[in-house]
Design a protein around this motif. Structure first.
Motif, PDB file in Angstrom:
ATOM      1  N   THR A   1      -2.143  -2.682  -4.199  1.00 39.17           N
ATOM      2  CA  THR A   1      -0.897  -2.695  -3.924  1.00 39.17           C
ATOM      3  C   THR A   1      -0.281  -3.742  -3.030  1.00 39.17           C
ATOM      4  OG1 THR A   1       1.085  -1.425  -3.624  1.00 39.17           O
ATOM      5  CG2 THR A   1      -0.907  -0.822  -2.137  1.00 39.17           C
ATOM      6  N   SER A   2       0.754  -4.234  -3.199  1.00 34.65           N
ATOM      7  CA  SER A   2       1.261  -5.185  -2.302  1.00 34.65           C
ATOM      8  C   SER A   2       2.306  -4.506  -1.165  1.00 34.65           C
ATOM      9  CB  SER A   2       2.256  -6.259  -2.942  1.00 34.65           C
ATOM     10  OG  SER A   2       3.467  -5.772  -3.379  1.00 34.65           O
ATOM     11  N   LEU A   3       2.614  -3.143  -1.475  1.00 36.56           N
ATOM     12  CA  LEU A   3       3.402  -2.487  -0.575  1.00 36.56           C
ATOM     13  C   LEU A   3       2.507  -1.282  -0.215  1.00 36.56           C
ATOM     14  CD1 LEU A   3       6.853  -1.920  -1.948  1.00 36.56           C
ATOM     15  CD2 LEU A   3       6.235  -3.432   0.066  1.00 36.56           C
ATOM     16  N   SER A   4       2.129  -1.097   0.898  1.00 32.29           N
ATOM     17  CA  SER A   4       1.232   0.055   1.358  1.00 32.29           C
ATOM     18  C   SER A   4       1.978   1.395   1.529  1.00 32.29           C
ATOM     19  CB  SER A   4       0.533  -0.184   2.815  1.00 32.29           C
ATOM     20  OG  SER A   4       0.208   0.860   3.597  1.00 32.29           O
ATOM     21  N   PRO A   5       1.553   2.344   1.003  1.00 29.85           N
ATOM     22  CA  PRO A   5       2.443   3.580   1.062  1.00 29.85           C
ATOM     23  C   PRO A   5       2.572   4.133   2.531  1.00 29.85           C
ATOM     24  CG  PRO A   5       0.657   3.743  -0.474  1.00 29.85           C
ATOM     25  CD  PRO A   5       0.391   2.327   0.028  1.00 29.85           C
ATOM     26  N   ASP A   6       1.559   3.793   3.511  1.00 23.96           N
ATOM     27  CA  ASP A   6       1.546   4.098   4.711  1.00 23.96           C
ATOM     28  C   ASP A   6       2.784   3.206   5.422  1.00 23.96           C
ATOM     29  OD1 ASP A   6      -0.339   5.994   4.637  1.00 23.96           O
ATOM     30  OD2 ASP A   6      -1.804   4.624   5.400  1.00 23.96           O
ATOM     31  N   LEU A   7       2.780   2.069   5.237  1.00 21.67           N
ATOM     32  CA  LEU A   7       3.744   1.239   5.740  1.00 21.67           C
ATOM     33  C   LEU A   7       5.437   1.566   5.042  1.00 21.67           C
ATOM     34  CD1 LEU A   7       4.665  -1.446   7.207  1.00 21.67           C
ATOM     35  CD2 LEU A   7       4.468  -2.532   5.185  1.00 21.67           C
ATOM     36  N   ILE A   8       5.323   2.107   4.016  1.00 22.01           N
ATOM     37  CA  ILE A   8       6.584   2.565   3.373  1.00 22.01           C
ATOM     38  C   ILE A   8       7.106   3.693   4.132  1.00 22.01           C
ATOM     39  CG2 ILE A   8       7.573   3.835   1.449  1.00 22.01           C
ATOM     40  CD1 ILE A   8       5.735   1.784  -0.413  1.00 22.01           C
ATOM     41  N   GLU A   9       6.134   4.717   4.379  1.00 23.76           N
ATOM     42  CA  GLU A   9       6.598   6.132   5.053  1.00 23.76           C
ATOM     43  C   GLU A   9       6.687   5.867   6.322  1.00 23.76           C
ATOM     44  OE1 GLU A   9       4.380   9.488   4.009  1.00 23.76           O
ATOM     45  OE2 GLU A   9       4.173   8.942   1.862  1.00 23.76           O
ATOM     46  N   ASP A  10       6.147   4.871   7.176  1.00 24.99           N
ATOM     47  CA  ASP A  10       6.099   4.431   8.461  1.00 24.99           C
ATOM     48  C   ASP A  10       7.560   3.796   8.853  1.00 24.99           C
ATOM     49  OD1 ASP A  10       3.846   5.928   8.995  1.00 24.99           O
ATOM     50  OD2 ASP A  10       2.725   4.314   9.279  1.00 24.99           O
ATOM     51  N   THR A  11       7.891   3.001   8.008  1.00 23.46           N
ATOM     52  CA  THR A  11       9.117   2.075   8.269  1.00 23.46           C
ATOM     53  C   THR A  11      10.540   2.681   7.516  1.00 23.46           C
ATOM     54  OG1 THR A  11       8.423   0.599   6.672  1.00 23.46           O
ATOM     55  CG2 THR A  11       7.553   0.171   9.013  1.00 23.46           C
ATOM     56  N   THR A  12      10.269   3.322   6.651  1.00 28.44           N
ATOM     57  CA  THR A  12      11.550   3.614   5.697  1.00 28.44           C
ATOM     58  C   THR A  12      11.669   5.107   5.624  1.00 28.44           C
ATOM     59  OG1 THR A  12      10.606   3.750   3.487  1.00 28.44           O
ATOM     60  CG2 THR A  12      11.044   1.610   4.458  1.00 28.44           C
ATOM     61  N   ASP A  13      12.721   5.661   4.954  1.00 26.33           N
ATOM     62  CA  ASP A  13      13.006   6.931   4.839  1.00 26.33           C
ATOM     63  C   ASP A  13      12.671   7.441   3.442  1.00 26.33           C
ATOM     64  OD1 ASP A  13      14.204   9.416   5.383  1.00 26.33           O
ATOM     65  OD2 ASP A  13      16.066   9.007   4.352  1.00 26.33           O
ATOM     66  N   TYR A  14      11.615   6.562   2.773  1.00 25.55           N
ATOM     67  CA  TYR A  14      11.168   6.723   1.488  1.00 25.55           C
ATOM     68  C   TYR A  14       9.720   7.400   1.477  1.00 25.55           C
ATOM     69  CZ  TYR A  14      14.955   4.169  -0.347  1.00 25.55           C
ATOM     70  OH  TYR A  14      16.340   3.492  -0.717  1.00 25.55           O
ATOM     71  N   ALA A  15       9.534   8.067   0.371  1.00 24.41           N
ATOM     72  CA  ALA A  15       7.919   8.461   0.231  1.00 24.41           C
ATOM     73  C   ALA A  15       7.666   7.843  -1.183  1.00 24.41           C
ATOM     74  CB  ALA A  15       7.821   9.798   0.000  1.00 24.41           C
ATOM     75  N   ALA A  16       6.568   7.108  -1.427  1.00 26.09           N
ATOM     76  CA  ALA A  16       5.921   6.634  -2.610  1.00 26.09           C
ATOM     77  C   ALA A  16       5.287   7.608  -3.435  1.00 26.09           C
ATOM     78  CB  ALA A  16       5.174   5.206  -2.422  1.00 26.09           C
ATOM     79  N   ILE A  17       5.554   7.593  -4.858  1.00 23.65           N
ATOM     80  CA  ILE A  17       4.896   8.436  -5.689  1.00 23.65           C
ATOM     81  C   ILE A  17       3.755   7.681  -6.195  1.00 23.65           C
ATOM     82  CG2 ILE A  17       5.318   9.803  -7.900  1.00 23.65           C
ATOM     83  CD1 ILE A  17       8.125  10.112  -7.423  1.00 23.65           C
ATOM     84  N   ARG A  18       2.676   8.210  -6.029  1.00 24.37           N
ATOM     85  CA  ARG A  18       1.455   7.171  -6.539  1.00 24.37           C
ATOM     86  C   ARG A  18       1.033   7.470  -7.937  1.00 24.37           C
ATOM     87  NH1 ARG A  18      -2.083   5.623  -1.764  1.00 24.37           N
ATOM     88  NH2 ARG A  18      -3.154   4.504  -3.183  1.00 24.37           N
ATOM     89  N   PHE A  19       0.938   6.367  -8.636  1.00 21.36           N
ATOM     90  CA  PHE A  19       1.019   6.588 -10.016  1.00 21.36           C
ATOM     91  C   PHE A  19      -0.622   5.776 -10.327  1.00 21.36           C
ATOM     92  CE2 PHE A  19       5.373   7.009  -9.985  1.00 21.36           C
ATOM     93  CZ  PHE A  19       5.701   8.162 -11.175  1.00 21.36           C
ATOM     94  N   GLY A  20      -0.951   4.957  -9.376  1.00 18.58           N
ATOM     95  CA  GLY A  20      -2.077   4.226  -9.706  1.00 18.58           C
ATOM     96  C   GLY A  20      -3.547   4.889 -10.067  1.00 18.58           C
ATOM     97  N   VAL A  21      -4.259   4.474 -11.031  1.00 17.65           N
ATOM     98  CA  VAL A  21      -5.490   4.894 -11.296  1.00 17.65           C
ATOM     99  C   VAL A  21      -6.501   4.484 -10.372  1.00 17.65           C
ATOM    100  CG1 VAL A  21      -7.266   5.133 -13.055  1.00 17.65           C
ATOM    101  CG2 VAL A  21      -5.028   5.131 -13.898  1.00 17.65           C
ATOM    102  N   ARG A  22      -6.481   3.226 -10.036  1.00 21.41           N
ATOM    103  CA  ARG A  22      -7.368   3.098  -9.024  1.00 21.41           C
ATOM    104  C   ARG A  22      -6.809   3.442  -7.420  1.00 21.41           C
ATOM    105  NH1 ARG A  22      -6.891  -1.184 -12.812  1.00 21.41           N
ATOM    106  NH2 ARG A  22      -8.509  -2.285 -13.646  1.00 21.41           N
ATOM    107  N   LYS A  23      -7.704   3.427  -6.537  1.00 23.07           N
ATOM    108  CA  LYS A  23      -7.448   4.169  -5.311  1.00 23.07           C
ATOM    109  C   LYS A  23      -6.406   3.183  -4.836  1.00 23.07           C
ATOM    110  CE  LYS A  23      -9.583   5.889  -1.093  1.00 23.07           C
ATOM    111  NZ  LYS A  23     -10.752   6.187  -0.273  1.00 23.07           N
TER     112      LYS A  23
END
Length: 252
Positions: A50-72
């Motif tokens: 991913t080009s967007l880290s879920p941790d970066l999303i949650e640390d710097t925005t008001d969003y949570a990412a829904i993970r759909f990826g098959v690969r970790k």
């Protein structure tokens, strides 16, 4: 009122050819939508990281990412994912496989926003008209067999050059198609590749293309957005939305 947005982020690579995920998140903060569908969130080749880290999303925005990826290391399904503002409950999530010469898919999330239940689908259709038509029919067929019908918003990069016909004809049979305006190419937008499609129980109050200076540099697409609500039962299905002039022109 619920605000939604869709953005093809081109793996976080901007028009300056720099990969800058923080810039993408800054653009999302500018838009400030409750729900965001992202396309091309993962790198296309190799590990599909991913080009967007879920941790970066949650640390710097008001969003949570829904993970759909098959690969970790992936966040999306064929590059598609959905972000939700904190406080929105994810009731269900799934992936849709679409027919294609090249890998294509869509993602689905059933969400609870306050007391409302809404279904959101993020999608990125193919480059070839024949396959876009097949993909549109596939999405609709997969929705038809779901146990529960919900007010639904589909949004993403449809890669549809024309303002009518093609894959849009399939969606238009039982849905409203919203063209917020030209979103491609971000340096000089002339094509409305990015669309929002709703079931007829959803009212679109306003919509548009986000054209900030930052967005013009963030990707080759500009983000699109809409403000929606679910119509009370018994209200007329196809009531005109209060749209920008560009949006109205895009529907003609």
């Amino acid at each position: 009122m619920i605000s939604v947005a869709s953005y093809n982020i081109r793996k976080s690579v901007g028009t300056d050819w720099r990969r800058d995920p923080k810039r993408i998140l800054d653009i999302l903060r500018e838009i400030d939508a409750d729900i965001v569908a992202l396309q091309e969130v993962d790198r296309r080749f190799g590990s599909r990281t991913t080009s967007l880290s879920p941790d970066l999303i949650e640390d710097t925005t008001d969003y949570a990412a829904i993970r759909f990826g098959v690969r970790k290391q992936s966040l999306g399904w064929h590059g598609n994912t959905i972000l939700v503002r904190r406080g929105i409950e994810v009731l269900n999530q799934s992936t849709l496989t679409l027919p294609a010469l090249e890998p294509r898919g869509a993602v689905l999330a059933d969400l609870k926003v306050g007391e409302l239940k809404v279904r959101v689908i993020g999608l990125h259709l193919g480059l070839v008209d024949l396959w876009r038509r097949r993909q549109a029919k596939s999405v609709l067929n997969q929705l038809d067999v779901l146990d529960e019908a919900l007010p639904t918003v589909m949004m993403g990069d449809l890669n549809q050059w024309t303002t009518e016909g093609g894959c849009l004809a399939h969606f238009a049979k039982d849905h409203n198609i919203i063209a917020p305006g030209p979103s491609f190419h971000s340096s000089r937008p002339v094509l409305a590749f990015d669309r929002i499609i709703t079931t007829t129980d959803i009212e679109v109050h306003d919509c548009g293309v986000h054209r900030s200076d930052l967005a013009k540099r963030g990707s080759d697409h500009l983000p699109i957005w809409a403000k929606i609500s679910v119509r009370p039962e018994g209200r007329p299905e196809r009531q005109a939305a209060q749209m920008t002039p560009e949006a109205v022109e895009g529907l003609q």
